[in-house]
Design a protein around this motif. Structure first.
Motif, PDB file in Angstrom:
ATOM      1  N   SER A 280      40.719 -49.053  28.346  1.00 46.40           N
ATOM      2  CA  SER A 280      41.196 -47.945  29.170  1.00 46.40           C
ATOM      3  C   SER A 280      40.546 -47.989  30.554  1.00 46.40           C
ATOM      4  CB  SER A 280      40.796 -46.643  28.477  1.00 46.40           C
ATOM      5  OG  SER A 280      41.898 -45.847  28.300  1.00 46.40           O
ATOM      6  N   LYS A 297      39.601 -40.947  33.826  1.00 49.29           N
ATOM      7  CA  LYS A 297      40.302 -41.746  32.817  1.00 49.29           C
ATOM      8  C   LYS A 297      41.783 -41.448  32.969  1.00 49.29           C
ATOM      9  CE  LYS A 297      39.749 -43.145  28.047  1.00 49.29           C
ATOM     10  NZ  LYS A 297      39.313 -42.729  26.715  1.00 49.29           N
ATOM     11  N   VAL A 301      46.104 -48.662  30.309  1.00 50.13           N
ATOM     12  CA  VAL A 301      45.354 -49.721  29.624  1.00 50.13           C
ATOM     13  C   VAL A 301      45.547 -51.048  30.358  1.00 50.13           C
ATOM     14  CG1 VAL A 301      45.219 -51.080  27.493  1.00 50.13           C
ATOM     15  CG2 VAL A 301      45.493 -48.590  27.388  1.00 50.13           C
ATOM     16  N   SER A 325      47.023 -45.028  26.990  1.00 49.91           N
ATOM     17  CA  SER A 325      46.112 -44.648  25.918  1.00 49.91           C
ATOM     18  C   SER A 325      46.431 -43.242  25.403  1.00 49.91           C
ATOM     19  CB  SER A 325      44.664 -44.725  26.395  1.00 49.91           C
ATOM     20  OG  SER A 325      44.490 -43.945  27.547  1.00 49.91           O
TER      21      SER A 325
END
Ligand SMILES: [Zn+2]
Length: 432
Positions: A280, A297, A301, A325
């Motif tokens: 990730s 985040k 990916v 993800s």
């Protein structure tokens, strides 16, 4: 190919890492002092900006899209409106979009990253650059525009749509470079073929900046064989600034400018992935002013490698995005969450809660079909009513998602039922 900023782009890797650490500490100090959000997180993680290293930095929890959404509209901004020179808005999932702000310096860094990236595949002041990205709240259009303009290329702000006029411009004003989504470039190729126009023979277009949606190296090669256009992938997000990392002439990943972004790749447990290993993406912007982006985040990916690139640039390279993800889908470049579709279905008493989303992409153009079924209590054999009901759901989906989905209304019990974690999405899109 020449460099845009040779000193930075070819800096030895050890020096780059040193610079990253000192920029990271500076950024953390700035945000610690100005952002309550970052301050509280650093306190909880027992981090002092000046003592932080790449290891202890990992104690900070991820920022996620929800953090931006929950602080809507401007709760994360750390500069007054006087210092903001622009805002962009990215599509929301539950009505609330994400607003990103830019200071003059933020715009400057964004533009710099694209000027470097486009130079790395050969864009120069001699080029005529037809920008077919949408101008507006989406960051792709203005990002590409300013990047190319900074290089000194002649920019045509063609924006999206009106394919006949796009092709006319390509032919008439010596266009050498296109920017846009890969699927739109395939559409252009198809329309050209239908009209007996040979892009190789009838235009000067030889290269392109392409992004805004997932695509593959084999699509890129296909486009080249069909049109002679070498397309270079571009990656980014409005939360960073916008699209900002571009594949160089080597076409083996997009250089992630290490003086602007510290990128980590983590596995499912949050542990760092090895060089070249898939995981990730977690991005930290190192010179951001309007609002902090620390350990963000994003949900994409991919893998990152510091292996030396043939072009001479020392900055790491990011592979193509190979998935998400979370459960977000990207359809026609727009973020779609199955939960949004579920929400719409819940609004109609005549529907049961079961559904399937099927994605296909004939000629690389995304199409979405949503299969739903009648609630048995509302079953009717009046076909006119059935058609009107489907249309109603279709209209509402368009309103919520901003893209068209085809709705098929089936009989009760006609769709598969799933045990446990539901799997509602059948993604049959192919990028081969
Ligand atoms: Zn390179």
């Amino acid at each position: 190919m020449p460099f845009w900023n040779e000193e930075i782009e070819t800096m030895p890797r050890e020096d780059l890492r040193k610079m990253q650490l000192s920029l990271l500490r500076r950024e953390l100090r700035k945000m610690y002092d100005s952002s309550k959000f970052i301050h509280d997180r650093m306190r909880a993680a027992n981090l002092v900006p000046e003592d932080t290293d790449f290891d202890s930095f990992r104690r900070l929890p991820y920022m996620v899209k929800d953090d931006l959404r929950e602080t809507y509209p401007d709760g994360l901004f750390v500069v007054p409106y006087d210092d903001l020179v622009r805002m962009h808005v990215s599509s929301g999932t539950t009505g609330k979009p994400t607003i990103v702000g830019y200071t003059r310096r933020d715009l400057d860094n964004w533009t710099e990253s694209l000027a470097r990236g486009m130079t790395s595949f050969g864009v120069t002041r001699g080029d005529v650059f037809q920008n077919m990205h949408g101008y507006g709240l989406f960051t792709g259009g203005l990002g590409a525009h300013y990047g190319a303009e900074r290089i000194g290329a002649t920019v045509i702000p063609a924006s999206t749509g009106n394919t006949d006029r796009q092709i006319m411009l390509m032919r008439d004003v010596h266009v050498t470079t296109l920017a846009g989504t890969p699927s739109y470039m395939f559409h252009i190729a198809e329309v050209c073929e239908q009209n007996g126009i040979d892009i190789r023979r009838d235009t000067h277009v030889t290269k392109a900046l392409a992004g805004g949606e997932p695509w593959s190296a084999s699509m890129r090669d296909k486009l080249y064989r069909r049109t002679g256009i070498r397309a270079h992938n571009c990656y980014g997000a409005s939360e960073f600034y916008g699209p900002m990392f571009v594949e160089c002439e080597e076409q083996r990943g997009a250089h992630v400018w290490a003086d602007l972004c510290y990128m980590e790749i983590v596995d499912g447990e949050g542990e760092p992935c090895a060089d070249g290993e898939k995981g990730s993406i977690v991005a930290t912007m190192l010179q951001k002013e309007a609002f902090p982006l620390i350990r963000y985040k994003i949900g994409d990916v991919s893998s990152l490698t510091w292996e030396r690139c043939g072009c001479g640039r020392t900055h790491p390279r990011l592979d193509r995005i190979s998935g998400r993800s979370d459960d977000m889908l990207v359809v026609k470049g727009i973020n779609v969450f199955p939960s949004q579709i579920e929400g719409v279905i819940g609004e109609f008493p005549f529907l049961s809660p079961f559904y399937t989303i099927t994605l296909t992409n004939p000629n690389y153009m995304d199409q979405m079909t949503v299969d739903v079924e009648f609630n048995p209590d509302f079953l009717t054999d009046d076909m006119t009513r059935v058609a009107a009901m489907s249309q109603q759901v279709q209209d509402r989906l368009k309103e919520v998602l901003n893209i068209k989905a085809k709705v098929r209304l089936g009989l009760p019990d006609s769709l598969p039922r799933f045990e446990g974690k539901s799997r509602h999405v059948v993604d049959n899109r192919s990028y081969e």
